[in-house]
Structures are given as C-alpha cells and as structure tokens.
Design an enzyme around this catalytic site. Structure first.
Site, mmCIF file in Angstrom:
data_model
loop_
_atom_site.group_PDB
_atom_site.id
_atom_site.type_symbol
_atom_site.label_atom_id
_atom_site.label_comp_id
_atom_site.label_asym_id
_atom_site.label_seq_id
_atom_site.Cartn_x
_atom_site.Cartn_y
_atom_site.Cartn_z
ATOM 1 N N ASP A 10 0.864 -1.190 0.000
ATOM 2 C CA ASP A 10 0.000 0.000 0.000
ATOM 3 C C ASP A 10 0.900 1.239 0.000
ATOM 4 O O ASP A 10 1.758 1.386 0.870
ATOM 5 C CB ASP A 10 -0.888 -0.039 1.253
ATOM 6 C CG ASP A 10 -1.986 1.015 1.218
ATOM 7 O OD1 ASP A 10 -3.133 0.678 1.522
ATOM 8 O OD2 ASP A 10 -1.688 2.186 0.905
ATOM 9 N N ASP A 104 -3.722 2.159 -5.258
ATOM 10 C CA ASP A 104 -2.426 2.154 -4.550
ATOM 11 C C ASP A 104 -2.223 0.933 -3.669
ATOM 12 O O ASP A 104 -1.390 0.934 -2.782
ATOM 13 C CB ASP A 104 -2.283 3.444 -3.728
ATOM 14 C CG ASP A 104 -2.886 3.344 -2.346
ATOM 15 O OD1 ASP A 104 -3.932 2.686 -2.200
ATOM 16 O OD2 ASP A 104 -2.301 3.913 -1.401
ATOM 17 N N GLU A 105 -2.999 -0.127 -3.937
ATOM 18 C CA GLU A 105 -3.006 -1.236 -2.997
ATOM 19 C C GLU A 105 -3.165 -2.569 -3.720
ATOM 20 O O GLU A 105 -3.970 -2.674 -4.649
ATOM 21 C CB GLU A 105 -4.208 -0.989 -2.068
ATOM 22 C CG GLU A 105 -4.357 -1.922 -0.934
ATOM 23 C CD GLU A 105 -5.699 -1.698 -0.210
ATOM 24 O OE1 GLU A 105 -6.336 -0.634 -0.392
ATOM 25 O OE2 GLU A 105 -6.109 -2.621 0.493
HETATM 26 P P1 TTP Z 1 -5.271 5.086 1.065
HETATM 27 O O1 TTP Z 1 -4.247 4.026 0.758
HETATM 28 O O2 TTP Z 1 -6.396 4.728 1.946
HETATM 29 O O3 TTP Z 1 -4.538 6.321 1.746
HETATM 30 P P2 TTP Z 1 -3.133 6.958 1.460
HETATM 31 O O4 TTP Z 1 -2.341 6.181 0.466
HETATM 32 O O5 TTP Z 1 -3.317 8.397 1.111
HETATM 33 O O6 TTP Z 1 -2.425 6.913 2.877
HETATM 34 P P3 TTP Z 1 -1.817 5.642 3.638
HETATM 35 O O7 TTP Z 1 -2.021 4.441 2.795
HETATM 36 O O8 TTP Z 1 -0.368 5.974 3.844
HETATM 37 O O9 TTP Z 1 -2.565 5.578 4.930
HETATM 38 O O10 TTP Z 1 -5.874 5.640 -0.271
HETATM 39 C C1 TTP Z 1 -5.120 5.773 -1.462
HETATM 40 C C2 TTP Z 1 -5.510 7.042 -2.190
HETATM 41 O O11 TTP Z 1 -6.903 7.027 -2.503
HETATM 42 C C3 TTP Z 1 -5.262 8.302 -1.400
HETATM 43 O O12 TTP Z 1 -3.944 8.813 -1.552
HETATM 44 C C4 TTP Z 1 -6.310 9.236 -1.936
HETATM 45 C C5 TTP Z 1 -7.453 8.348 -2.379
HETATM 46 N N1 TTP Z 1 -8.538 8.390 -1.384
HETATM 47 C C6 TTP Z 1 -9.572 9.294 -1.580
HETATM 48 O O13 TTP Z 1 -9.594 10.021 -2.577
HETATM 49 N N2 TTP Z 1 -10.568 9.369 -0.630
HETATM 50 C C7 TTP Z 1 -10.578 8.591 0.493
HETATM 51 O O14 TTP Z 1 -11.487 8.699 1.330
HETATM 52 C C8 TTP Z 1 -9.500 7.643 0.682
HETATM 53 C C9 TTP Z 1 -9.478 6.783 1.895
HETATM 54 C C10 TTP Z 1 -8.517 7.596 -0.281
HETATM 55 MG MG MG Z 2 -2.163 4.099 0.661
#
Ligand code: TTP
Ligand code: MG
Length: 350
Positions: A10, A104-105
């Site tokens: 992730d 991103d995962e």
């Molecule tokens: P996440 O992987 O949940 O968050 P992140 O990568 O920003 O942070 P981390 O993993 O380090 O905790 O989500 C991936 C992307 O998806 C995030 O950068 C932006 C988008 N996203 C949104 O647009 N709205 C949301 O509510 C979430 C959770 C994510």
């Molecule tokens: Mg993330």
C-alpha cells in the site's frame, strides 16, 4: 497445502506523495490533496499534515482549521494513474499472482517464489523508492487479513511480518474496527454490549456473533479474529496482460531469430489464453538494446482472439516494421486487452 506467503502493499499518503514528488518544494510540508472550500473534501494528506489530525474524507474546511499552514492542492488523477501503473509494473516483475485492490493497494501471492517474502518485500520497497521516488509499505503474512494488517503496522515506508506464533498477541489488543469486514455500524453496536477489542470479541460464541453480524459474515469474522482467512486472491481484475521476455548473451540482430524466439513465447501465451478461457486483442513486442534504450510496438487486432496464427501474423508484422541497428539485449512479447472468452462470445451473439 503449503502455508501461503501473502504480501499486501500500500503506497504511503499516495496522492500527497505524488504531489511532493513532482514539486520538491512540498517535501516535508503538510500537503492536503483536496479543496479547503466549504463543500471540499480531503482525498488524502501527507504524514506531516496527519500530525494535526487531518485525514481522508474529512471536510476541507475542518482540515484548514486543524492545520492552518496546510498547503491545499487539487487532485491530478491522470498523474496518479500514471504513477500507479509504474508501481504495478514493478509488482508484476515479482509475480503474476496479483490482486489489484485499488489504485495504490494490492495483494501478491509469493508462495512459490524462490526468494523469501522478506527479501521480496525489501526489493519492492527499494525499487519503488529508487525507480519512482515515493514510498510503499509492505505487510507479510500467511493470509490476506494478516498481510493487510501488517502493511499498516509500520506505515509509512514500513515492512512488517506477522508470523503464526505472534498472531494471538498481535490481534488481542486491537480495536475491533481493525477487523477487515466488520463495518463501523456493527462496531458501534458491539461497543454497546462492551466489546471493544478483538480480545473481547474472542469471548463471543458463534451464536452471539451471528446475532450481530449475520450467519455468513459471522463465520468469516469468527475465523478471522483467530488468524484464519482462506480467501484466495482475486486475480481476475489484475490479469491485464500475459507476457514473456528473455535476455540474450550474444549479439542478436537477425529478424528471423527474433521471430523464432517470439513465436515460441507466443505459443506459450496463446496456450495460456486457451487454458484460462480468455481472448486478447493487443500484441506488443518489446526490444531492449545494448545501451539499455528500449522500444515497444503494439498492434491491436480487429477482434479478440486466442488463435495462434492470427496472433503470429500480428507479431511478424511488428517485427518486420522494426529498425534494428544496435545489439539487442532483450526481446519480449505480451498480449493485453484480455477478456473472458465466454463473455466475448456472448456479446458477439448479442
Ligand atoms: P489510502 O491508501 O487509503 O490512503 P493513502 O495512500 O493516502 O495513505 P496511507 O495508505 O499511507 O494511509 O488511499 C489511497 C488514495 O486514494 C489516497 O492517496 C487518496 C485516495 N482516497 C480518496 O480520494 N478518498 C478517500 O477517502 C481515501 C481513503 C482515499
Ligand atoms: Mg495508501
């Protein structure tokens, strides 16, 4: 069956990290992707902004109040998709057994790799850093639930492995909201009867769980909090292409030899299509030269096929149109635009 080796990867603060990558003056600063307007929402924010309590899905206005120095940036979806593709390209160098969960995962099954999951995790983390310039966290364990939990453990830029013997101690103190598949509303209802941690939840018998979660879900959660999760990786959405490539030791420039090698690979790929009941529409060849420069050429067919002869004609056409004036290091071929053969046939009759 051998114990599985699952990785969950992730990217860290993904959208915000890309903004910091593209504008180095943003490095080390509280970057908030989204709008600070009344109706604006935070997509995500850099870890520097998280210290102030800013998080995804929060109203932009509140984020602005919590973090007045925050730099608000508009999302640039195209750019995030581009970077995501680069990351997935790196993941595909590890294995084809990838479940893409989101932009991103992903989960990777590396059970049958000859490298240890820890070595692979370090390699992914280092490669993403070196080749792209952002950080990715990697969790390692023997099922999806635990691997996902592990990737979150040392975020950002963390690698963590959950081993079977550690499972009870790791799980017990966790808040029940950490249990994948247990929604927020259910958590609130469980809180009302005094259940807050997984340790509390472990005391519940199946009947009580079933009352709160429904029969199907409760069996799943009952097992999950005991470290059991047999969900397979869902490979369907990630299998975007089938490919093979090879590196040469000696100088190869002859088109007939290139065709011969690629035909051999094409044979394997077409067989794989038939075996998995799929058809492809695009043939791509890749050539890397001795100076590491690289070219790819693609040809899209008029319809989906798994017919070797049709695919071969496309490959030959692509090779014939190449200009080769340098020593070749590597040749490769891939099939993309892959669909289920059955679905395709149905749509044909439709
Ligand atoms: P996440 O992987 O949940 O968050 P992140 O990568 O920003 O942070 P981390 O993993 O380090 O905790 O989500 C991936 C992307 O998806 C995030 O950068 C932006 C988008 N996203 C949104 O647009 N709205 C949301 O509510 C979430 C959770 C994510
Ligand atoms: Mg993330």
């Amino acid at each position: 069956m051998a114990e599985r080796k699952i990785l969950h990867v992730d990217l860290d603060a993904f959208f915000a990290s890309v903004e910091q990558l593209d504008d180095p003056s943003f490095k080390g600063k509280p970057i908030i992707v989204g709008s600070s307007s009344k109706r604006g929402v935070v997509a995500t924010c850099s870890y520097e902004a998280r210290k102030y309590g800013v998080h995804s899905a929060m109203s932009g206005l509140i984020a602005k109040k919590l973090c007045p120095n925050g730099i608000f940036v508009k999302p640039r979806m195209d750019r995030y998709v581009e970077i995501s593709k680069e990351v997935f390209r790196i993941l595909h160098e590890v294995t084809e057994h990838i479940e893409r969960v989101s932009i991103d995962e992903a989960y990777l099954d590396v059970t049958y790799s000859d490298r240890s999951p820890c070595i692979i995790a370090s390699w992914i983390n280092a490669s993403v850093k070196k080749r792209i310039g952002i950080t990715i966290s990697v969790g390692i364990s023997y099922n999806k639930f635990l691997a996902k939990l592990a990737s979150d453990w040392n975020k950002p830029d963390g690698i963590f492995e959950i081993l079977p013997n550690d499972v009870p101690n790791i799980l017990k103190p966790l808040n029940i909201t950490k249990v994948h598949g247990l929604g927020k509303k259910t958590a609130v209802r469980l809180n009302s009867i005094g259940i807050f941690t997984i340790s509390d939840l472990l005391q519940c018998d199946r009947q009580t769980l079933s009352y709160f979660l429904g029969k199907l879900r409760s069996d799943e959660i009952y097992n999950r909090i005991r470290g059991i999760d047999n969900r397979p990786l869902n490979l369907k959405t990630s299998r975007k292409s089938y490919g093979r490539e090879t590196t040469f030791e000696e100088d190869i420039r002859s088109k007939p030899i290139i065709k011969e090698v690629l035909l051999q690979y094409l044979f394997e790929l077409a067989f794989k299509l038939v075996k998995t009941n799929k058809s492809a529409k695009t043939v791509t060849i890749k050539i890397k030269f001795e100076d590491f420069s690289q070219i790819t050429r693609s040809h899209s067919l008029l319809s989906y096929t798994n017919n070797l002869q049709i695919l071969e004609e496309a490959m030959i056409h692509l090779v014939d149109n190449l200009t080769i004036n340098k020593k070749i290091r590597l040749v490769g071929i891939s099939l993309s635009n892959i669909v289920d053969h059955k679905n395709y046939q149905l749509s044909m009759f439709d």
